[in-house]
Design a protein around this motif. Structure first.
Motif, PDB file in Angstrom:
ATOM      1  N   ASN A 213       1.844 -33.944  -9.773  1.00 19.48           N
ATOM      2  CA  ASN A 213       0.786 -34.930  -9.968  1.00 19.48           C
ATOM      3  C   ASN A 213       1.333 -36.097 -10.790  1.00 19.48           C
ATOM      4  N   THR A 214       1.365 -37.287 -10.214  1.00 19.96           N
ATOM      5  CA  THR A 214       1.946 -38.433 -10.927  1.00 19.96           C
ATOM      6  C   THR A 214       1.102 -38.880 -12.119  1.00 19.96           C
ATOM      7  N   SER A 238       1.347 -38.492  -5.244  1.00 18.97           N
ATOM      8  CA  SER A 238       1.289 -37.151  -5.828  1.00 18.97           C
ATOM      9  C   SER A 238       1.458 -36.130  -4.705  1.00 18.97           C
TER      10      SER A 238
END
Length: 318
Positions: A213-214, A238
């Motif tokens: 998850n960015t 993501s």
């Protein structure tokens, strides 16, 4: 007429080279005499010397069944190395202990650091070599050096293409290429497996405490989430949002105490996506409080990973 002292220097150099290269003092003495007689052609003599030394050590590697010396590749030979330091290093098992499979290894570093010498680079390659796998460690361009995303993905793509094309001449199978990534390298590995060109998509992926998850971490201040305006991947990139049924077989590793890539925000959701898409996934989670992000090689994950790689024909059977 050469001085006697100069003669002795060349002869002594030959003896030292002969002993160091394992060809013996007598052969070295003969080599030194040849250097002395033909010392006028320095380039030719240097070339001869290197051939003798390289051949002797290559013979030793084969005889003693040692892993071969790593081979370095510059991704863009025409580029200025002061601006583009992207490269990869190939680590080969001994020919008698080689499965023909290749694993491209991507060390972590938050897309700010990428080094072959890291604890997720050469040491991991050496472990893979012990399993009979040819390892390729990628050192990609970094955001911290002004190479904004997708520069790392471009480097992976070029590396994967060169690896696939070179595989037959390395004694490897171009259809048995996997990818292994740690932390940010895990994001790059997973992104490559999902969004890479069909020609170079990896056959399997090993993701170690990956940044899925960015926008993570969202619940602590261990580090700042990635921001596209600063050169990092955007939220739409993501991995859990991109996951689909075309993802390759996956070995996924998370650490419960990880503050940088918390499993609730990263590996947990991606494992659920893969399960929903019916992609084979082995998910290993370390529940110990003292285990940390960036731990590198550890028995708790290398042991099941070895078995997983054996089952897929990548690693040697025990």
């Amino acid at each position: 007429m050469p001085a006697a002292g100069e003669n002795k220097v060349w002869l002594a150099a030959g003896i030292a080279a002969g002993i160091g290269a394992g060809i013996g003092a007598a052969a070295g003495l003969a080599l030194g005499a040849r250097w002395w007689r033909r010392r006028g052609d320095d380039d030719k003599e240097i070339e001869d010397l290197m051939k003798v030394i390289e051949q002797s050590f290559s013979e030793r590697e084969v005889e003693d069944e040692l892993p071969l010396r790593p081979v370095h590749f510059i991704l863009r030979p025409q580029a200025d190395p002061r601006l583009d330091f992207s490269m990869f290093v190939r680590y080969d098992p001994h020919p008698r202990h080689k499965t023909g499979a290749i694993m491209i290894v991507i060390p972590g570093g938050n897309y700010d650091v990428s080094e072959v010498k890291s604890g997720e680079g050469q040491s991991v390659a050496q472990w893979l070599v012990s399993l009979g796998i040819t390892a390729v460690v990628l050192q990609h361009r970094c955001v911290s050096e002004g190479h904004y995303w997708p520069a790392p993905f471009e480097d992976w793509s070029l590396c994967a293409l060169k690896v696939k094309r070179g595989a037959p001449s390395w004694g490897c199978d171009p259809n048995q290429i996997g990818v292994m990534g740690f932390s940010a390298g895990g994001h790059l590995a997973a992104f490559a497996a999902l969004k890479g060109h069909d020609l170079i998509k990896p056959k399997l992926q090993v993701l170690l405490y990956p940044a899925i998850n960015t926008l993570s971490p969202a619940e602590n201040d261990a580090m700042e989430p990635w921001r596209p305006e600063q050169g990092y991947p955007c939220k739409e990139e993501s991995i859990h949002l991109l996951g689909n049924e075309k993802a390759p077989d996956t070995f996924l590793v998370g650490i419960e105490a990880d503050e940088y890539c918390p499993i609730k925000e990263n590996t947990d959701p991606y494992s659920k996506v893969l399960k929903k898409m019916r992609v084979p996934c082995e998910y290993v989670v370390n529940r110990e409080e003292d285990e940390t992000h960036g731990c590198g090689l550890q028995d708790w994950w290398t042991t099941p990973c070895k078995k997983w790689l054996q089952d897929r024909g990548f690693a040697l059977k025990d």
